[in-house]
Design an enzyme around this catalytic site. Structure first.
Site, PDB file in Angstrom:
ATOM      1  N   LYS A   7     -25.062  -5.569  23.789  1.00  0.00           N
ATOM      2  CA  LYS A   7     -23.775  -4.859  23.781  1.00  0.00           C
ATOM      3  C   LYS A   7     -23.532  -4.135  22.450  1.00  0.00           C
ATOM      4  O   LYS A   7     -24.215  -4.401  21.455  1.00  0.00           O
ATOM      5  CB  LYS A   7     -22.652  -5.863  24.070  1.00  0.00           C
ATOM      6  CG  LYS A   7     -22.729  -6.443  25.487  1.00  0.00           C
ATOM      7  CD  LYS A   7     -21.505  -7.296  25.760  1.00  0.00           C
ATOM      8  CE  LYS A   7     -21.551  -7.838  27.183  1.00  0.00           C
ATOM      9  NZ  LYS A   7     -20.339  -8.627  27.484  1.00  0.00           N
TER      10      LYS A   7
ATOM     11  N   TYR B  72     -18.510  -2.709  35.576  1.00  0.00           N
ATOM     12  CA  TYR B  72     -17.698  -3.928  35.533  1.00  0.00           C
ATOM     13  C   TYR B  72     -16.597  -3.927  36.600  1.00  0.00           C
ATOM     14  O   TYR B  72     -15.583  -4.600  36.415  1.00  0.00           O
ATOM     15  CB  TYR B  72     -17.087  -4.097  34.149  1.00  0.00           C
ATOM     16  CG  TYR B  72     -18.054  -4.675  33.126  1.00  0.00           C
ATOM     17  CD1 TYR B  72     -18.550  -5.967  33.273  1.00  0.00           C
ATOM     18  CD2 TYR B  72     -18.466  -3.956  32.022  1.00  0.00           C
ATOM     19  CE1 TYR B  72     -19.420  -6.526  32.343  1.00  0.00           C
ATOM     20  CE2 TYR B  72     -19.342  -4.501  31.081  1.00  0.00           C
ATOM     21  CZ  TYR B  72     -19.810  -5.783  31.255  1.00  0.00           C
ATOM     22  OH  TYR B  72     -20.671  -6.339  30.334  1.00  0.00           O
TER      23      TYR B  72
ATOM     24  N   PHE C  38      -8.380  -8.297  30.984  1.00  0.00           N
ATOM     25  CA  PHE C  38      -9.220  -7.813  29.889  1.00  0.00           C
ATOM     26  C   PHE C  38     -10.061  -6.597  30.262  1.00  0.00           C
ATOM     27  O   PHE C  38     -10.833  -6.095  29.438  1.00  0.00           O
ATOM     28  CB  PHE C  38     -10.143  -8.943  29.381  1.00  0.00           C
ATOM     29  CG  PHE C  38     -11.059  -9.545  30.428  1.00  0.00           C
ATOM     30  CD1 PHE C  38     -12.236  -8.913  30.810  1.00  0.00           C
ATOM     31  CD2 PHE C  38     -10.734 -10.761  31.023  1.00  0.00           C
ATOM     32  CE1 PHE C  38     -13.082  -9.467  31.763  1.00  0.00           C
ATOM     33  CE2 PHE C  38     -11.577 -11.319  31.979  1.00  0.00           C
ATOM     34  CZ  PHE C  38     -12.750 -10.672  32.347  1.00  0.00           C
TER      35      PHE C  38
ATOM     36  N   ARG D 193     -29.408 -16.629  31.968  1.00  0.00           N
ATOM     37  CA  ARG D 193     -28.026 -17.110  31.802  1.00  0.00           C
ATOM     38  C   ARG D 193     -28.001 -18.322  30.870  1.00  0.00           C
ATOM     39  O   ARG D 193     -27.107 -18.471  30.056  1.00  0.00           O
ATOM     40  CB  ARG D 193     -27.422 -17.500  33.162  1.00  0.00           C
ATOM     41  CG  ARG D 193     -27.316 -16.346  34.140  1.00  0.00           C
ATOM     42  CD  ARG D 193     -26.203 -15.406  33.875  1.00  0.00           C
ATOM     43  NE  ARG D 193     -24.896 -16.003  34.092  1.00  0.00           N
ATOM     44  CZ  ARG D 193     -23.758 -15.341  33.936  1.00  0.00           C
ATOM     45  NH1 ARG D 193     -23.779 -14.058  33.565  1.00  0.00           N
ATOM     46  NH2 ARG D 193     -22.604 -15.929  34.132  1.00  0.00           N
TER      47      ARG D 193
ATOM     48  N   THR E 200     -19.947 -17.551  27.956  1.00  0.00           N
ATOM     49  CA  THR E 200     -19.275 -16.275  27.651  1.00  0.00           C
ATOM     50  C   THR E 200     -18.618 -16.304  26.273  1.00  0.00           C
ATOM     51  O   THR E 200     -18.722 -15.353  25.506  1.00  0.00           O
ATOM     52  CB  THR E 200     -18.196 -15.983  28.721  1.00  0.00           C
ATOM     53  OG1 THR E 200     -18.828 -15.983  30.002  1.00  0.00           O
ATOM     54  CG2 THR E 200     -17.519 -14.647  28.489  1.00  0.00           C
TER      55      THR E 200
ATOM     56  N   ASN F  22     -19.345 -10.276  22.880  1.00  0.00           N
ATOM     57  CA  ASN F  22     -20.220 -11.442  22.985  1.00  0.00           C
ATOM     58  C   ASN F  22     -21.708 -11.092  23.063  1.00  0.00           C
ATOM     59  O   ASN F  22     -22.494 -11.819  23.670  1.00  0.00           O
ATOM     60  CB  ASN F  22     -19.772 -12.344  24.154  1.00  0.00           C
ATOM     61  CG  ASN F  22     -19.880 -11.662  25.497  1.00  0.00           C
ATOM     62  OD1 ASN F  22     -20.184 -10.464  25.564  1.00  0.00           O
ATOM     63  ND2 ASN F  22     -19.646 -12.390  26.564  1.00  0.00           N
TER      64      ASN F  22
ATOM     65  N   HIS G 224     -24.956  -9.098  27.811  1.00  0.00           N
ATOM     66  CA  HIS G 224     -24.599  -9.312  29.210  1.00  0.00           C
ATOM     67  C   HIS G 224     -25.859  -9.738  29.951  1.00  0.00           C
ATOM     68  O   HIS G 224     -26.953  -9.286  29.617  1.00  0.00           O
ATOM     69  CB  HIS G 224     -24.069  -8.008  29.836  1.00  0.00           C
ATOM     70  CG  HIS G 224     -23.996  -8.071  31.329  1.00  0.00           C
ATOM     71  ND1 HIS G 224     -22.934  -8.650  31.987  1.00  0.00           N
ATOM     72  CD2 HIS G 224     -24.869  -7.680  32.294  1.00  0.00           C
ATOM     73  CE1 HIS G 224     -23.154  -8.584  33.291  1.00  0.00           C
ATOM     74  NE2 HIS G 224     -24.325  -8.003  33.502  1.00  0.00           N
TER      75      HIS G 224
ATOM     76  N   GLU H  63     -27.719  -4.330  39.379  1.00  0.00           N
ATOM     77  CA  GLU H  63     -27.524  -3.956  37.970  1.00  0.00           C
ATOM     78  C   GLU H  63     -28.777  -3.308  37.372  1.00  0.00           C
ATOM     79  O   GLU H  63     -28.672  -2.387  36.564  1.00  0.00           O
ATOM     80  CB  GLU H  63     -27.084  -5.183  37.165  1.00  0.00           C
ATOM     81  CG  GLU H  63     -25.697  -5.653  37.581  1.00  0.00           C
ATOM     82  CD  GLU H  63     -25.140  -6.774  36.716  1.00  0.00           C
ATOM     83  OE1 GLU H  63     -25.851  -7.270  35.818  1.00  0.00           O
ATOM     84  OE2 GLU H  63     -23.972  -7.140  36.944  1.00  0.00           O
TER      85      GLU H  63
HETATM   86  P1  CMP Z   1     -20.222 -10.304  30.506  1.00  0.00           P
HETATM   87  O1  CMP Z   1     -21.206 -11.390  30.722  1.00  0.00           O
HETATM   88  O2  CMP Z   1     -20.750  -8.950  30.187  1.00  0.00           O
HETATM   89  O3  CMP Z   1     -19.283 -10.191  31.790  1.00  0.00           O
HETATM   90  C1  CMP Z   1     -17.968  -9.728  31.743  1.00  0.00           C
HETATM   91  C2  CMP Z   1     -17.485  -9.547  30.328  1.00  0.00           C
HETATM   92  O4  CMP Z   1     -16.084  -9.536  30.197  1.00  0.00           O
HETATM   93  C3  CMP Z   1     -17.919 -10.740  29.485  1.00  0.00           C
HETATM   94  O5  CMP Z   1     -19.287 -10.735  29.281  1.00  0.00           O
HETATM   95  C4  CMP Z   1     -17.053 -10.548  28.260  1.00  0.00           C
HETATM   96  O6  CMP Z   1     -17.547  -9.511  27.401  1.00  0.00           O
HETATM   97  C5  CMP Z   1     -15.772 -10.064  28.915  1.00  0.00           C
HETATM   98  N1  CMP Z   1     -14.823 -11.170  29.126  1.00  0.00           N
HETATM   99  C6  CMP Z   1     -14.913 -12.176  30.010  1.00  0.00           C
HETATM  100  N2  CMP Z   1     -13.834 -12.989  29.931  1.00  0.00           N
HETATM  101  C7  CMP Z   1     -13.052 -12.457  28.975  1.00  0.00           C
HETATM  102  C8  CMP Z   1     -11.796 -12.819  28.436  1.00  0.00           C
HETATM  103  N3  CMP Z   1     -11.128 -13.890  28.872  1.00  0.00           N
HETATM  104  N4  CMP Z   1     -11.267 -12.043  27.470  1.00  0.00           N
HETATM  105  C9  CMP Z   1     -11.931 -10.949  27.051  1.00  0.00           C
HETATM  106  N5  CMP Z   1     -13.139 -10.550  27.527  1.00  0.00           N
HETATM  107  C10 CMP Z   1     -13.684 -11.299  28.470  1.00  0.00           C
END
Ligand code: CMP
Length: 139
Positions: free
Chosen positions: A11, A51, A59, A87, A93, A114, A117, A128
């Site tokens: 990311k 997404y 969010f 995973r 996450t 984070n 993905h 994807e």
């Molecule tokens: P990802 O695995 O890319 O899938 C969805 C993304 O949404 C996740 O990683 C985070 O970057 C984001 N995300 C998921 N939960 C939250 C949250 N509670 N607040 C902010 N961002 C979130």
């Protein structure tokens, strides 16, 4: 178990701080073969589409802002049981909850920023991977 191909995205937070190489090395050391890679700057409409399953979440707008804030690196990765294995290698996450040694424990800043993905099911992995790569781009 069977050999699968899954999608990861380094990311914009991790790409922007120069961690893409370290993260890919971390994944290669854990048995993932890189079968396609590119650097991409997502347009808003692309991040929204990628997404879309989160479009009702509070969010969503912020996530789309973040994913379009700079370049990222989508990669297709292959190994036995790739979807579940990736995973577990990337961790929870929220990096505060991620197990020690996982990509997010090592490189992520926050629940949103984070670092990486990963596809969450074999079905989503196929969708994807094809979002970013055409068949001829996969070795
Ligand atoms: P990802 O695995 O890319 O899938 C969805 C993304 O949404 C996740 O990683 C985070 O970057 C984001 N995300 C998921 N939960 C939250 C949250 N509670 N607040 C902010 N961002 C979130």
């Amino acid at each position: 178990m069977s050999v699968e191909t899954t999608l990861a995205i380094v990311k914009p937070d991790a790409f922007g701080t120069g961690k893409a190489g370290l993260i890919l090395a971390h994944l290669e050391e854990r048995g993932f073969e890189l079968v396609a890679a590119r650097v991409a700057r997502l347009r808003r409409v692309e991040a929204e589409a990628f997404y879309v399953v989160h479009s009702e979440r509070p969010f969503y707008g912020s996530l789309v802002d973040f994913m379009t804030s700079g370049p990222c690196m989508p990669v297709a990765l292959r190994r036995e049981d790739a979807v579940a294995h990736l995973r577990s290698v990337i961790g929870a996450t929220d990096p505060a909850e991620a197990e020690e040694g996982t990509v997010r424990a090592l490189f992520a800043e926050s629940k949103e920023r984070n670092a990486i993905h990963a596809s969450d099911s074999v079905e989503n992995a196929a969708v994807e991977v094809s979002f970013f790569f055409s068949g001829t781009e996969l070795i």
